[in-house]
Design an enzyme around this catalytic site. Structure first.
Site, PDB file in Angstrom:
ATOM      1  N   ALA A  34      -6.756 -13.577   7.033  1.00  0.00           N
ATOM      2  CA  ALA A  34      -8.202 -13.621   7.315  1.00  0.00           C
ATOM      3  C   ALA A  34      -8.943 -13.963   6.018  1.00  0.00           C
ATOM      4  O   ALA A  34      -9.881 -13.288   5.608  1.00  0.00           O
ATOM      5  CB  ALA A  34      -8.702 -12.300   7.906  1.00  0.00           C
ATOM      6  N   LEU A  35      -8.467 -15.021   5.394  1.00  0.00           N
ATOM      7  CA  LEU A  35      -8.917 -15.330   4.034  1.00  0.00           C
ATOM      8  C   LEU A  35     -10.361 -15.779   3.975  1.00  0.00           C
ATOM      9  O   LEU A  35     -10.876 -16.400   4.901  1.00  0.00           O
ATOM     10  CB  LEU A  35      -8.024 -16.436   3.446  1.00  0.00           C
ATOM     11  CG  LEU A  35      -6.525 -16.116   3.400  1.00  0.00           C
ATOM     12  CD1 LEU A  35      -5.767 -17.261   2.721  1.00  0.00           C
ATOM     13  CD2 LEU A  35      -6.237 -14.798   2.686  1.00  0.00           C
ATOM     14  N   GLY A  38     -13.439 -14.932  -1.436  1.00  0.00           N
ATOM     15  CA  GLY A  38     -12.946 -13.946  -2.410  1.00  0.00           C
ATOM     16  C   GLY A  38     -11.452 -14.136  -2.676  1.00  0.00           C
ATOM     17  O   GLY A  38     -11.004 -14.116  -3.834  1.00  0.00           O
ATOM     18  N   HIS A  39     -10.679 -14.336  -1.599  1.00  0.00           N
ATOM     19  CA  HIS A  39      -9.234 -14.574  -1.784  1.00  0.00           C
ATOM     20  C   HIS A  39      -9.000 -15.889  -2.529  1.00  0.00           C
ATOM     21  O   HIS A  39      -8.121 -15.989  -3.385  1.00  0.00           O
ATOM     22  CB  HIS A  39      -8.530 -14.663  -0.426  1.00  0.00           C
ATOM     23  CG  HIS A  39      -8.610 -13.426   0.395  1.00  0.00           C
ATOM     24  ND1 HIS A  39      -9.422 -13.330   1.504  1.00  0.00           N
ATOM     25  CD2 HIS A  39      -7.990 -12.233   0.281  1.00  0.00           C
ATOM     26  CE1 HIS A  39      -9.288 -12.136   2.044  1.00  0.00           C
ATOM     27  NE2 HIS A  39      -8.431 -11.439   1.319  1.00  0.00           N
ATOM     28  N   GLN A  63       0.012   0.665   5.680  1.00  0.00           N
ATOM     29  CA  GLN A  63      -1.243   1.093   5.056  1.00  0.00           C
ATOM     30  C   GLN A  63      -2.351   1.354   6.068  1.00  0.00           C
ATOM     31  O   GLN A  63      -3.482   1.588   5.680  1.00  0.00           O
ATOM     32  CB  GLN A  63      -1.687   0.095   3.987  1.00  0.00           C
ATOM     33  CG  GLN A  63      -2.075  -1.268   4.481  1.00  0.00           C
ATOM     34  CD  GLN A  63      -2.224  -2.265   3.328  1.00  0.00           C
ATOM     35  OE1 GLN A  63      -1.255  -2.735   2.764  1.00  0.00           O
ATOM     36  NE2 GLN A  63      -3.465  -2.588   2.986  1.00  0.00           N
ATOM     37  N   GLY A 150      -8.126  -8.399  -6.501  1.00  0.00           N
ATOM     38  CA  GLY A 150      -9.575  -8.403  -6.620  1.00  0.00           C
ATOM     39  C   GLY A 150     -10.097  -7.061  -7.131  1.00  0.00           C
ATOM     40  O   GLY A 150      -9.582  -6.000  -6.753  1.00  0.00           O
ATOM     41  N   GLN A 156      -7.459   0.289  -5.385  1.00  0.00           N
ATOM     42  CA  GLN A 156      -6.176  -0.392  -5.170  1.00  0.00           C
ATOM     43  C   GLN A 156      -5.673  -0.983  -6.487  1.00  0.00           C
ATOM     44  O   GLN A 156      -4.497  -0.853  -6.843  1.00  0.00           O
ATOM     45  CB  GLN A 156      -6.344  -1.490  -4.128  1.00  0.00           C
ATOM     46  CG  GLN A 156      -5.134  -2.399  -3.985  1.00  0.00           C
ATOM     47  CD  GLN A 156      -5.221  -3.294  -2.773  1.00  0.00           C
ATOM     48  OE1 GLN A 156      -4.992  -2.868  -1.660  1.00  0.00           O
ATOM     49  NE2 GLN A 156      -5.539  -4.565  -2.977  1.00  0.00           N
ATOM     50  N   SER A 189     -14.393  -9.394   4.772  1.00  0.00           N
ATOM     51  CA  SER A 189     -14.306  -9.846   6.167  1.00  0.00           C
ATOM     52  C   SER A 189     -15.155  -8.928   7.059  1.00  0.00           C
ATOM     53  O   SER A 189     -15.589  -9.328   8.134  1.00  0.00           O
ATOM     54  CB  SER A 189     -12.859  -9.907   6.639  1.00  0.00           C
ATOM     55  OG  SER A 189     -12.116  -8.897   6.047  1.00  0.00           O
ATOM     56  N   ARG A 190     -15.440  -7.710   6.602  1.00  0.00           N
ATOM     57  CA  ARG A 190     -16.247  -6.780   7.419  1.00  0.00           C
ATOM     58  C   ARG A 190     -17.712  -7.194   7.500  1.00  0.00           C
ATOM     59  O   ARG A 190     -18.430  -6.741   8.391  1.00  0.00           O
ATOM     60  CB  ARG A 190     -16.195  -5.383   6.817  1.00  0.00           C
ATOM     61  CG  ARG A 190     -14.823  -4.793   6.895  1.00  0.00           C
ATOM     62  CD  ARG A 190     -14.854  -3.386   6.426  1.00  0.00           C
ATOM     63  NE  ARG A 190     -13.516  -2.843   6.421  1.00  0.00           N
ATOM     64  CZ  ARG A 190     -13.231  -1.606   6.099  1.00  0.00           C
ATOM     65  NH1 ARG A 190     -14.192  -0.777   5.757  1.00  0.00           N
ATOM     66  NH2 ARG A 190     -12.001  -1.181   6.112  1.00  0.00           N
TER      67      ARG A 190
HETATM   68  O1  PAF Z   1      -5.685  -5.951  -0.511  1.00  0.00           O
HETATM   69  C1  PAF Z   1      -4.941  -6.259   0.450  1.00  0.00           C
HETATM   70  O2  PAF Z   1      -5.184  -7.210   1.180  1.00  0.00           O
HETATM   71  C2  PAF Z   1      -3.709  -5.417   0.713  1.00  0.00           C
HETATM   72  O3  PAF Z   1      -3.945  -4.070   0.465  1.00  0.00           O
HETATM   73  C3  PAF Z   1      -2.462  -5.906  -0.031  1.00  0.00           C
HETATM   74  C4  PAF Z   1      -2.614  -5.798  -1.535  1.00  0.00           C
HETATM   75  C5  PAF Z   1      -2.165  -7.353   0.352  1.00  0.00           C
HETATM   76  C6  PAF Z   1      -1.228  -5.065   0.361  1.00  0.00           C
HETATM   77  O4  PAF Z   1      -0.988  -5.130   1.723  1.00  0.00           O
END
Ligand code: PAF
Length: 286
Positions: A34-35, A38-39, A63, A150, A156, A189-190
């Site tokens: 869902a890029l 930012g990605h 997760q 990011g 994270q 994306s939110r």
């Molecule tokens: O930030 C994310 O999209 C996720 O937490 C990651 C780092 C790809 C791990 O699943």
């Protein structure tokens, strides 16, 4: 414009990567698809740092909490590949769950420890353990020299940095600046769930960060810096604050007399959408 090569399995990935070649550097950008822009900024930053750029696209079940809807997470591999074509990725590894967890849910996992229980971790128990477990696996599979994350997901990034330091993982971790829309709202994306009125309310998060930054720049102590951000959010009726925290690099609240770098992190609900944002600032003390 190069179209990245798509690989779906561990063995295809190993073949595509080939043996390590002296002098050639490899970067990885890990995503759940869902890029958005930012990605892509991570991919461009990776392109500047390495000869070869690998992007992983994997929606990691580990997760997601029981109350979070894994099946409703947006998936659009075709769209993601089209976006990546212009951003400089060489290889896209988009495995399914059975490729990443061939023996089912892993019995042994990475623990983020107390770092993973604060802030976002208090809201999403086990989330950071799931993140670190898949990040470590993907690092083993991709074998990069550098991994880019990011700064938007500050906790994270902290957790990944600590894992790499504490477990001697041979990779350089680079944090990439948050990309913002013209109105200051951090890309996420939110944001798509916000209507026009909520979008206007969401701007308060960035205003809160700037207020904290200004207070820190003026030499205010930690509690005043935190309050500067909290006051901005409190004055925006459309925003329901979850937390406003001023923390160190283990996501622990800084002491009242702290000096040096700190992260002002906020989480708030706007309508039913939960947003997070943060800024790194320097506490100068008076
Ligand atoms: O930030 C994310 O999209 C996720 O937490 C990651 C780092 C790809 C791990 O699943």
């Amino acid at each position: 414009m190069t179209t990245p090569r798509l690989v779906r399995t561990r063995s295809e990935l190993a073949d595509a990567l080939g043996p390590a070649r002296a002098g050639r550097t490899r970067a990885v950008v890990m995503t759940m698809g869902a890029l958005h822009e930012g990605h892509l900024s991570l991919v461009r930053a990776a392109r500047e740092r390495a000869d070869e750029v690998v992007v992983t696209i994997f929606v990691n079940p580990l997760q997601f909490g029981p109350a979070e809807d894994l099946d409703r997470y947006p998936r659009d591999l075709e769209g993601d590949l089209a976006l990546l074509a212009g951003a400089g990725a060489d290889l896209v590894f988009a495995p399914d769950v059975a490729q990443v967890y061939p023996d089912g849910d892993p019995v042994v996992r990475v623990s983020a420890g107390a770092l993973g229980e604060r802030l976002e971790g208090a809201h999403r128990p086990g989330h950071f353990d799931g993140v670190l477990t898949v990040v470590l696996k993907l690092l083993h599979l991709v074998r990069p020299d550098v991994a880019l994350f990011g700064r938007k997901d500050a906790q994270q990034l902290m957790a990944v940095r600590r894992m790499v330091a504490d477990l001697d993982v041979p990779v350089e971790v680079v944090g990439v600046e948050t990309v913002r829309d013209d109105d200051g709202v951090a890309l996420s994306s939110r944001n798509a769930y916000l209507d026009a009125e909520q979008r206007a309310s969401a701007r308060a998060l960035n205003r809160a960060l700037r207020a904290a930054q200004a207070a820190a720049g003026a030499g205010a102590p930690a509690d005043e810096v935190r309050r500067a951000a909290a006051d901005v959010l409190a004055s925006e009726p459309g925003v329901v604050v979850d937390y406003v925290a001023l923390v160190d690099d283990t996501a622990t609240d800084v002491a009242a007399d702290a000096t040096g770098p700190a992260v002002l992190a906020v989480a708030a609900r706007v309508g039913t959408t939960r947003l997070i944002d943060n800024v790194t600032l320097t506490l100068e003390g008076r």
